[in-house]
Design a protein around this motif. Sequence first.
Motif, mmCIF file in Angstrom:
data_model
loop_
_atom_site.group_PDB
_atom_site.id
_atom_site.type_symbol
_atom_site.label_atom_id
_atom_site.label_comp_id
_atom_site.label_asym_id
_atom_site.label_seq_id
_atom_site.Cartn_x
_atom_site.Cartn_y
_atom_site.Cartn_z
ATOM 1 N N ILE A 134 -10.831 17.743 15.095
ATOM 2 C CA ILE A 134 -11.104 16.902 13.922
ATOM 3 C C ILE A 134 -10.105 15.752 13.874
ATOM 4 N N LYS A 135 -10.615 14.544 13.754
ATOM 5 C CA LYS A 135 -9.763 13.361 13.658
ATOM 6 C C LYS A 135 -9.635 12.976 12.179
ATOM 7 N N VAL A 136 -8.395 12.797 11.737
ATOM 8 C CA VAL A 136 -8.126 12.541 10.327
ATOM 9 C C VAL A 136 -7.305 11.266 10.168
ATOM 10 N N VAL A 137 -7.700 10.416 9.222
ATOM 11 C CA VAL A 137 -6.915 9.234 8.864
ATOM 12 C C VAL A 137 -6.581 9.320 7.378
ATOM 13 N N ALA A 138 -5.485 8.702 6.996
ATOM 14 C CA ALA A 138 -5.043 8.725 5.603
ATOM 15 C C ALA A 138 -5.315 7.375 4.949
ATOM 16 N N LEU A 139 -5.672 7.429 3.674
ATOM 17 C CA LEU A 139 -5.826 6.230 2.859
ATOM 18 C C LEU A 139 -4.977 6.417 1.619
ATOM 19 N N ALA A 140 -3.925 5.614 1.483
ATOM 20 C CA ALA A 140 -3.035 5.693 0.320
ATOM 21 C C ALA A 140 -3.224 4.429 -0.507
ATOM 22 N N SER B 37 2.638 13.717 9.263
ATOM 23 C CA SER B 37 1.704 14.705 8.714
ATOM 24 C C SER B 37 0.586 15.068 9.678
ATOM 25 N N GLY B 38 0.533 14.412 10.832
ATOM 26 C CA GLY B 38 -0.493 14.740 11.802
ATOM 27 C C GLY B 38 -1.720 13.855 11.747
ATOM 28 N N VAL B 39 -1.761 12.872 10.837
ATOM 29 C CA VAL B 39 -2.927 11.994 10.763
ATOM 30 C C VAL B 39 -2.932 11.035 11.940
ATOM 31 N N ALA B 40 -4.132 10.576 12.311
ATOM 32 C CA ALA B 40 -4.281 9.694 13.463
ATOM 33 C C ALA B 40 -3.971 8.237 13.132
ATOM 34 N N GLY B 41 -3.890 7.917 11.862
ATOM 35 C CA GLY B 41 -3.598 6.555 11.444
ATOM 36 C C GLY B 41 -3.633 6.465 9.930
ATOM 37 N N MET B 42 -3.296 5.299 9.398
ATOM 38 C CA MET B 42 -3.175 5.170 7.949
ATOM 39 C C MET B 42 -3.608 3.788 7.492
ATOM 40 N N ALA B 43 -4.308 3.754 6.365
ATOM 41 C CA ALA B 43 -4.582 2.515 5.651
ATOM 42 C C ALA B 43 -3.760 2.551 4.369
ATOM 43 N N ALA B 44 -2.954 1.529 4.134
ATOM 44 C CA ALA B 44 -2.025 1.539 3.001
ATOM 45 C C ALA B 44 -2.300 0.376 2.064
ATOM 46 N N TRP B 45 -2.481 0.715 0.802
ATOM 47 C CA TRP B 45 -2.611 -0.284 -0.271
ATOM 48 C C TRP B 45 -1.243 -0.323 -0.931
ATOM 49 N N LEU B 46 -0.402 -1.215 -0.471
ATOM 50 C CA LEU B 46 1.019 -1.183 -0.816
ATOM 51 C C LEU B 46 1.272 -1.582 -2.261
ATOM 52 N N PHE C 169 1.794 3.451 15.874
ATOM 53 C CA PHE C 169 1.103 4.267 14.884
ATOM 54 C C PHE C 169 0.101 3.379 14.164
ATOM 55 N N PRO C 170 -1.211 3.664 14.249
ATOM 56 C CA PRO C 170 -2.228 2.766 13.677
ATOM 57 C C PRO C 170 -2.045 2.577 12.172
ATOM 58 N N LEU C 171 -1.969 1.328 11.750
ATOM 59 C CA LEU C 171 -1.758 0.996 10.343
ATOM 60 C C LEU C 171 -2.592 -0.218 9.975
ATOM 61 N N VAL C 172 -3.294 -0.121 8.851
ATOM 62 C CA VAL C 172 -4.037 -1.253 8.301
ATOM 63 C C VAL C 172 -3.575 -1.461 6.867
ATOM 64 N N GLN C 173 -3.252 -2.693 6.516
ATOM 65 C CA GLN C 173 -2.883 -3.033 5.142
ATOM 66 C C GLN C 173 -4.150 -3.451 4.388
ATOM 67 N N VAL D 269 -6.827 -6.139 5.842
ATOM 68 C CA VAL D 269 -8.103 -6.543 5.265
ATOM 69 C C VAL D 269 -7.804 -6.933 3.824
ATOM 70 N N VAL D 270 -7.797 -8.224 3.548
ATOM 71 C CA VAL D 270 -7.319 -8.702 2.250
ATOM 72 C C VAL D 270 -8.235 -9.788 1.691
ATOM 73 N N THR D 271 -8.130 -9.973 0.394
ATOM 74 C CA THR D 271 -8.803 -11.066 -0.300
ATOM 75 C C THR D 271 -8.002 -12.348 -0.109
ATOM 76 N N ASP D 272 -8.684 -13.491 -0.095
ATOM 77 C CA ASP D 272 -7.986 -14.779 -0.055
ATOM 78 C C ASP D 272 -7.495 -15.085 -1.465
#
Length: 278
Positions: free
Chosen positions: A87-93, A142-151, A170-174, A187-190
Amino acid sequence: MTPPDGAPAYESIKKYVKKLIDKADLKEGDLLPSEHSLAVQFGVSRSLARQALRELEIEGYVERSQGKRSRVAPVENRLKPVAWQGIKVVALAFLGVQSRFTQTVVAGFTQRAAALGYHTLVYNVWLNNEAEFEFLRSLQGSGVAGMAAWLHSDSEPTRELLKEFAANAFPLVQIDRYLRDLPADMVVTDNVDVGYRLTRELLSRGHTRIAVCAEPDAVSSAQDRVEGYRRAIEEAEIAFIPELVLSLPNEDEESARNALHTLLAHRDSPTAFMCINE
């Protein structure tokens, strides 16, 4: 007791409490030492002791409630490495504030992740600078394959941690907000355009003294809106007045209210406000 060089002053408290729990000196449901006693024992302020317990709560070691002593949380609450076979798991915070916009973004993320064969761990949190840093650091292991962070904020420790993520591949998307000069996808708004268009609309309705509500220590979203606001004001040949850009802390409603009352009581009070979120 002195923590390791460079570690936050409350780190020793966290390690001490974790050790008591891991060795079963404190069991599920047991009361923890009070904030006051921990502060005295470790020679730190009570606020730092509170911060340590807050982070232990985030990590699932501690349960806290208003006006009561902290207790040891059930073992299943703790953040653990994800090790499910195949199972592949990603985190969204994302931020604790719930709006139609955040709900739409979270739904879109989880649906697209599922279509690509990933499960999503969704963390809905509202943290101060130090707690956000510790939370993000805990997710890396935590073992997740990557993370999307809403800082939440642009702090130096968080910035350095996310640079470390990038350096370690470590895969990271803001999401929605970004830290400038950070080598990570986003991935952001202008928001510059958002601030510009909103200000132009208010100017077209005859307003020349427009206030802007912004968050203190905010990452790009608020800063970019203010940049767009300033561009529109200066294009209209109106002087930019820094006092009309208000820094309103989300967690301190009384301070925010006082700042607004002070501005509105001014002889040349604003006739319009450009605000944040819904």
